[in-house]
Design a protein around this motif. Sequence first.
Motif, mmCIF file in Angstrom:
data_model
loop_
_atom_site.group_PDB
_atom_site.id
_atom_site.type_symbol
_atom_site.label_atom_id
_atom_site.label_comp_id
_atom_site.label_asym_id
_atom_site.label_seq_id
_atom_site.Cartn_x
_atom_site.Cartn_y
_atom_site.Cartn_z
ATOM 1 N N ARG A 289 -0.116 6.663 -7.952
ATOM 2 C CA ARG A 289 -0.404 6.503 -6.528
ATOM 3 C C ARG A 289 0.496 5.439 -5.904
ATOM 4 N NH1 ARG A 289 -5.874 4.550 -6.344
ATOM 5 N NH2 ARG A 289 -5.503 4.332 -4.100
ATOM 6 N N ALA A 290 0.741 4.357 -6.654
ATOM 7 C CA ALA A 290 1.612 3.297 -6.136
ATOM 8 C C ALA A 290 3.017 3.836 -5.870
ATOM 9 C CB ALA A 290 1.662 2.141 -7.122
ATOM 10 N N VAL B 107 -3.065 -4.897 -9.285
ATOM 11 C CA VAL B 107 -3.602 -3.802 -10.101
ATOM 12 C C VAL B 107 -4.747 -4.221 -11.017
ATOM 13 C CG1 VAL B 107 -1.458 -2.469 -10.065
ATOM 14 C CG2 VAL B 107 -1.839 -4.128 -11.905
ATOM 15 N N THR C 290 4.017 -4.682 -8.926
ATOM 16 C CA THR C 290 2.589 -4.915 -9.107
ATOM 17 C C THR C 290 2.340 -6.379 -9.449
ATOM 18 O OG1 THR C 290 2.623 -4.490 -11.492
ATOM 19 C CG2 THR C 290 2.303 -2.584 -10.042
ATOM 20 N N ASN D 207 -7.894 2.923 -15.062
ATOM 21 C CA ASN D 207 -7.187 3.974 -14.309
ATOM 22 C C ASN D 207 -5.729 3.603 -14.070
ATOM 23 O OD1 ASN D 207 -7.625 1.860 -12.495
ATOM 24 N ND2 ASN D 207 -7.796 3.229 -10.725
ATOM 25 N N LYS E 194 -8.391 -5.570 -12.390
ATOM 26 C CA LYS E 194 -9.767 -5.297 -11.971
ATOM 27 C C LYS E 194 -10.663 -6.520 -12.128
ATOM 28 C CE LYS E 194 -8.642 -1.030 -11.198
ATOM 29 N NZ LYS E 194 -8.504 -0.542 -9.813
ATOM 30 N N GLU F 45 -5.625 -2.846 -3.434
ATOM 31 C CA GLU F 45 -5.579 -1.384 -3.523
ATOM 32 C C GLU F 45 -6.112 -0.722 -2.257
ATOM 33 O OE1 GLU F 45 -7.347 2.187 -6.378
ATOM 34 O OE2 GLU F 45 -7.490 0.096 -7.021
ATOM 35 N N ASP G 152 -4.082 1.996 0.719
ATOM 36 C CA ASP G 152 -4.521 3.302 1.191
ATOM 37 C C ASP G 152 -4.849 3.333 2.684
ATOM 38 O OD1 ASP G 152 -4.285 4.517 -1.317
ATOM 39 O OD2 ASP G 152 -6.247 3.781 -1.945
ATOM 40 N N GLU H 177 -3.060 6.449 -13.392
ATOM 41 C CA GLU H 177 -3.292 7.100 -12.096
ATOM 42 C C GLU H 177 -2.938 6.163 -10.950
ATOM 43 O OE1 GLU H 177 -5.414 7.801 -8.426
ATOM 44 O OE2 GLU H 177 -6.032 6.275 -9.862
ATOM 45 N N LEU H 178 -3.274 4.876 -11.107
ATOM 46 C CA LEU H 178 -2.979 3.893 -10.061
ATOM 47 C C LEU H 178 -1.473 3.724 -9.885
ATOM 48 C CD1 LEU H 178 -4.023 1.814 -8.047
ATOM 49 C CD2 LEU H 178 -4.205 0.169 -9.938
#
Length: 295
Positions: free
Chosen positions: A129-130, A103, A138, A122, A105, A75, A79, A125-126
């Motif tokens: 963003r992806a 993706v 993913t 999340n 955790k 991740e 960014d 939301e992730l």
Amino acid sequence: MDQKQFCRMQKGNGFIAALDQSGGSTPKALRLYGIPDGSYHGDEEMFDLIHEMRTRIITSPAFTSEHILGAILFENTMDRQIEGKYTADYLWDEKGILPILKVDKGLAEQENGVCVMKPILNLDELLKRANDRHIFGTKMRSVIKAADPYGIKKIVDQQFEIGCRIAEAGLVPILEPEVDIFIPDKENSEKFLKKELLAHLSSLDPDVRLMFKLTIPSIDDFYLELINDPHVVRVVALSGGYSQIEANQRLARNHGLIASFSRALTAGLQKQQTDEEFNAVLKRSIDEIYKASMT
């Protein structure tokens, strides 16, 4: 979903480069690269260094779409930028390589012989963003450490439940229920795993497409049924702790299975190498992994 990208993944020649070392695995990756723990302080410096390593790999003239279909990113890497472009855009625009995002955790504590994934709180939301970052698919990992049918079913249930949510968001999910290569009942674990995977595939809606990332099986061509299933875009193999040579040998005996190697891909790369030396080592690894993938 971009159909050009989808066809590239489904029908293209090559393998997937796993460049998704996260917080827990990053220090080891840096040590193998020749950067000792004491040479940086804190997570930010650590992630700066691992991004420099990944950038060196991705921008290498050896790292091309001729041999590589996709690259799995952490991740933090998604960014960041390479040569003024977000990493995913650089991969696709400049290299023709599909960007894939890790993706999960991390793993929960072992129970019933398996480590399921920790909750991905999340996820929605992730995934947004992806999509904004032009990610193709993913990847999420859980681990099987014993041939426990209940535990294996629990892992597969979780992988498919989250995978279907990812597919609904327009991304191609890679489900990764890894079987630990060092357990004594690896072969039986793979039999229970395949049974569960096939059962879940048979209940999917016709338009759902996904991928699997699996440990190279003990029995050659054991996953051909999965590879040929209409829901399955591709089945890729993790190196799982095998050396690059052994992983390639095992992979070559499994028709239609392609690599998604991490440690086996970056073996021998060192920060101290000249660009010429670095690129030569990387090219040799890519050529050998590609050859093993094209059986």
